[in-house]
Design a protein around this motif. Structure first.
Motif, mmCIF file in Angstrom:
data_model
loop_
_atom_site.group_PDB
_atom_site.id
_atom_site.type_symbol
_atom_site.label_atom_id
_atom_site.label_comp_id
_atom_site.label_asym_id
_atom_site.label_seq_id
_atom_site.Cartn_x
_atom_site.Cartn_y
_atom_site.Cartn_z
ATOM 1 N N ALA A 110 0.827 -1.204 0.000
ATOM 2 C CA ALA A 110 0.000 0.000 0.000
ATOM 3 C C ALA A 110 0.862 1.255 0.000
ATOM 4 O O ALA A 110 0.596 2.215 -0.734
ATOM 5 N N TRP A 111 1.931 1.253 0.814
ATOM 6 C CA TRP A 111 2.835 2.408 0.814
ATOM 7 C C TRP A 111 3.510 2.584 -0.543
ATOM 8 O O TRP A 111 3.725 3.714 -1.012
ATOM 9 N N GLY A 112 3.852 1.476 -1.160
ATOM 10 C CA GLY A 112 4.457 1.566 -2.483
ATOM 11 C C GLY A 112 3.521 2.169 -3.515
ATOM 12 O O GLY A 112 3.921 3.009 -4.334
ATOM 13 N N LEU A 113 2.262 1.740 -3.463
ATOM 14 C CA LEU A 113 1.276 2.305 -4.389
ATOM 15 C C LEU A 113 1.086 3.803 -4.150
ATOM 16 O O LEU A 113 0.980 4.591 -5.106
ATOM 17 N N LEU A 114 1.040 4.206 -2.864
ATOM 18 C CA LEU A 114 0.903 5.624 -2.562
ATOM 19 C C LEU A 114 2.112 6.414 -3.064
ATOM 20 O O LEU A 114 1.977 7.521 -3.599
ATOM 21 N N ALA A 115 3.304 5.833 -2.882
ATOM 22 C CA ALA A 115 4.513 6.536 -3.305
ATOM 23 C C ALA A 115 4.536 6.769 -4.815
ATOM 24 O O ALA A 115 5.113 7.758 -5.289
ATOM 25 N N VAL A 116 3.907 5.873 -5.566
ATOM 26 C CA VAL A 116 3.868 6.029 -7.019
ATOM 27 C C VAL A 116 2.709 6.920 -7.447
ATOM 28 O O VAL A 116 2.863 7.802 -8.302
ATOM 29 N N ALA A 117 1.537 6.724 -6.834
ATOM 30 C CA ALA A 117 0.330 7.403 -7.304
ATOM 31 C C ALA A 117 0.246 8.852 -6.836
ATOM 32 O O ALA A 117 -0.195 9.725 -7.589
ATOM 33 N N VAL A 118 0.652 9.135 -5.603
ATOM 34 C CA VAL A 118 0.459 10.470 -5.049
ATOM 35 C C VAL A 118 1.216 11.543 -5.824
ATOM 36 O O VAL A 118 0.631 12.586 -6.173
ATOM 37 N N PRO A 119 2.502 11.389 -6.131
ATOM 38 C CA PRO A 119 3.175 12.445 -6.910
ATOM 39 C C PRO A 119 2.512 12.710 -8.260
ATOM 40 O O PRO A 119 2.402 13.865 -8.681
ATOM 41 N N VAL A 120 2.075 11.638 -8.921
ATOM 42 C CA VAL A 120 1.414 11.814 -10.215
ATOM 43 C C VAL A 120 0.092 12.556 -10.041
ATOM 44 O O VAL A 120 -0.226 13.498 -10.789
ATOM 45 N N LEU A 121 -0.677 12.129 -9.040
ATOM 46 C CA LEU A 121 -1.981 12.748 -8.797
ATOM 47 C C LEU A 121 -1.830 14.223 -8.421
ATOM 48 O O LEU A 121 -2.568 15.082 -8.909
ATOM 49 N N VAL A 122 -0.870 14.522 -7.555
ATOM 50 C CA VAL A 122 -0.648 15.905 -7.144
ATOM 51 C C VAL A 122 -0.208 16.758 -8.329
ATOM 52 O O VAL A 122 -0.672 17.893 -8.507
ATOM 53 N N ALA A 123 0.684 16.218 -9.150
ATOM 54 C CA ALA A 123 1.142 16.965 -10.325
ATOM 55 C C ALA A 123 -0.017 17.276 -11.274
ATOM 56 O O ALA A 123 -0.118 18.388 -11.810
#
Length: 577
Positions: free
Chosen positions: A113-126
């Motif tokens: 779950a942390w790995g998915l957040l680490a990948v998805a959050v920067p993209v989503l925020v950008a």
């Protein structure tokens, strides 16, 4: 001879162990044993909650969605930081409840779950930073404002992270204090009761500190600052040389008692040359009457002083008398007053009275009754003297209120019928969400009419989200006009934005409201709340900026003889110039 030692058989002590009870630990020892590992927990420096981080990222992205008005970069940063903190609190609480009833997540699941957040959050925020920049640019274009610099995005992110970090630190310090209090209470109470007691104590102390230190000091600072501001005089404002204005020669109201806004009010009169040039004929000298907070001891005495000042200046002999309920500081928009004076070529008398020197927000949140009592006293005193005149010799009696002033006017008359019958005309700009008459008229609007431009059958009341709409009215003239910009957060802010989608975001929207705006629980409330901060810093006809739009309002209610649409356009251009 050496004796041989024979070892006992294995397990020979087992029967004894079953018969000899283990020593009992005291309740204090047990409590300390339980608390010791908990007291060593790293609360302040602990890592982020998985569910909290996920919700914080989601809320952070949603904070960049558009609202009614464009936001400055630092304001957007604060909004994003607060919104992310709200999301983190919600997610962390949900995660704690899940672990409470279902147990902790497996380590492998947590890592994934942390790995998915680490990948998805920067993209989503950008993506949302890019979308937010585009949405803000479109809003500024829609409102006729220049575009913001592109580097504002970086500053917004910095402010948002700082805001989120500070709120998270405060929350964890409160949590640490809760554990400390619980550790003390565990000496005399079971663990659950001790933790509840600790939470209650910290909550009470935190609320007391917030209300007694932060809020009280904020109001005290605002009061001191406003008092100093009220005692000053604006640049270019001088004592009137005319006897037709309060504070001038022969005036019953001393100049030094008018307050800063009162002095600006009586000094901002257009010259006779300016009035004559616009009217195309000789103009009269306008009358302006004002009483400040220190002009008399009580509201009733100040209202009576205003009436005596009106009699001294001959205000009741003019073609029109306008009673103005000012904002919290006593401020009256100079475009409002000048518009009526230009329309009537100076054959007018404008009167007002100060009831506070605090800004409208503090006056509204602190003591709303002040504006009600002041409006009731002034309007009542002027109407009583006006009613004594023969019907054929009375001037037109007009009422005006803006923002908090509209609240005082409505509460003075109580009902829509009372407001209609209260004078020859009433103009209300940017009514607040708490206005009772405005709310009643809106709720009882004709079926099919939108909330941002309602139609109320049976009474001569007109609403307009665009002042230019008032130029094309047909039929009898309205006696009451509400100007409420579709992007004015003062009009559309309310507590139920926290949990309920507003009517003005459903169905057909007002032209100024962007179609990209959507309602999100909690988030939209904070966005509209922050829109209030800069609601006056937008062009006329948007936000809480009405200014020259008042011309169309006056022309709809009480135009002078021979007034035309072209005159309204010409006067608005003059006032905006």
């Amino acid at each position: 001879m050496r004796r041989q030692v024979v070892a006992p058989p294995p397990g020979w002590l087992a029967p004894l162990r079953t018969r000899i009870p283990a020593p009992r630990r005291s309740s204090e020892q047990t409590s300390l044993a339980v608390v010791a590992p908990r007291s060593r927990r790293r609360i302040v420096l602990s890592g982020l909650s998985l569910t909290g981080a996920g919700f914080a990222a989601l809320f952070y992205c949603l904070s960049f969605t558009p609202s009614l008005l464009p936001r400055a970069w630092f304001l957007q940063g604060v909004v994003a930081g607060i919104t992310a903190a709200m999301g983190y609190a919600l997610g962390a609480t949900a995660g704690a409840l899940v672990r409470r009833f279902r147990g902790p997540f497996r380590s492998r699941t947590t890592l994934i779950a942390w790995g998915l957040l680490a990948v998805a959050v920067p993209v989503l925020v950008a993506v949302f930073l890019w979308l937010g920049t585009r949405w803000q640019r479109d809003l500024r274009v829609r409102l006729g404002m220049p575009p913001a610099p592109e580097y504002d995005v970086a500053r917004t992110v910095g402010i948002s992270l700082l805001t989120f970090g500070m709120l998270l630190l405060i929350a964890r310090l409160l949590r640490l204090a809760t554990y400390g209090c619980a550790w003390l209470f565990r000496r005399i109470a079971p663990d659950p009761a001790a933790y509840c007691a600790g939470t209650l104590v910290v909550a009470v102390l935190a609320y007391g500190a917030f209300d007694g230190l932060l809020v009280a000091n904020l109001f005290a600072m605002a009061d001191r600052s406003a008092a100093v501001e009220n005692s000053g005089t604006g640049n270019g404002v001088t004592v009137p040389s005319s006897a037709l204005r309060s504070g001038g020669p022969q005036s019953l109201v001393p100049w030094d008692t008018l307050g800063r806004q009162g002095r600006a009010f009586v000094a901002g009169v257009p010259t006779g040359e300016e009035l004559s040039k616009f009217a195309g004929r000789p103009a009269a000298e306008p009358i302006r009457v004002y009483a400040g907070l220190t002009s008399a001891d009580t509201l009733q005495e100040r209202a009576a002083l205003v009436v005596r000042e009106m009699e001294r200046t001959g205000a009741f002999d003019r073609a029109v008398v306008a009673v103005v309920t000012p904002t919290g500081t006593g401020w009256v928009d100079n475009r409002v007053t000048r518009s009526l004076e230009y329309m009537y070529a100076g054959d007018s008398a404008l009167v007002s009275m100060q009831y506070s020197y605090l800004p409208s927000f503090f006056a509204f949140m602190g003591n709303r009754s002040e504006v009600v009592d002041a409006a009731d006293a002034l309007i009542g005193a002027v109407r009583a003297r006006w009613a004594q005149l023969p019907p054929g010799d009375r001037p037109r009696l007009l009422l005006f209120g803006e923002s908090l002033g509209t609240y005082g006017m409505e509460k003075t008359f109580g009902t829509p019928e009372g407001l209609v019958d209260g004078a020859d005309g009433a103009l209300l700009l940017g009514p607040t969400f708490a206005n009772p008459t405005h709310r009643l008229l809106t709720e009882r609007r004709a079926p099919g009419s939108p909330i941002w431009d309602p139609t109320y059958p049976g009474l001569p009341v007109e609403f307009a989200d665009d002042a230019a709409e008032l130029r094309g009215l047909s039929g009898p003239r309205p006696k009451v006009v509400y100007l409420q910009n579709a992007t004015d957060p003062v009009v559309w802010w309310s507590w139920d934005l926290l949990w309920q989608k507003p009517t003005w975001l459903t169905g057909k929207r007002a032209p100024d409201v962007t179609p990209d705006m959507h309602w999100y629980p909690g988030i939209t409330f904070w966005q509209i709340t922050c829109d209030l901060v800069f609601s006056n810093k937008v062009p006329t006809g948007h936000g809480h900026s009405y200014k020259s739009a008042t011309v169309d309002g006056w022309a709809a209610i009480a135009p002078p003889p021979g007034w035309t649409f072209a005159d309204s356009v010409r006067l608005r251009a003059l006032l905006d110039g």
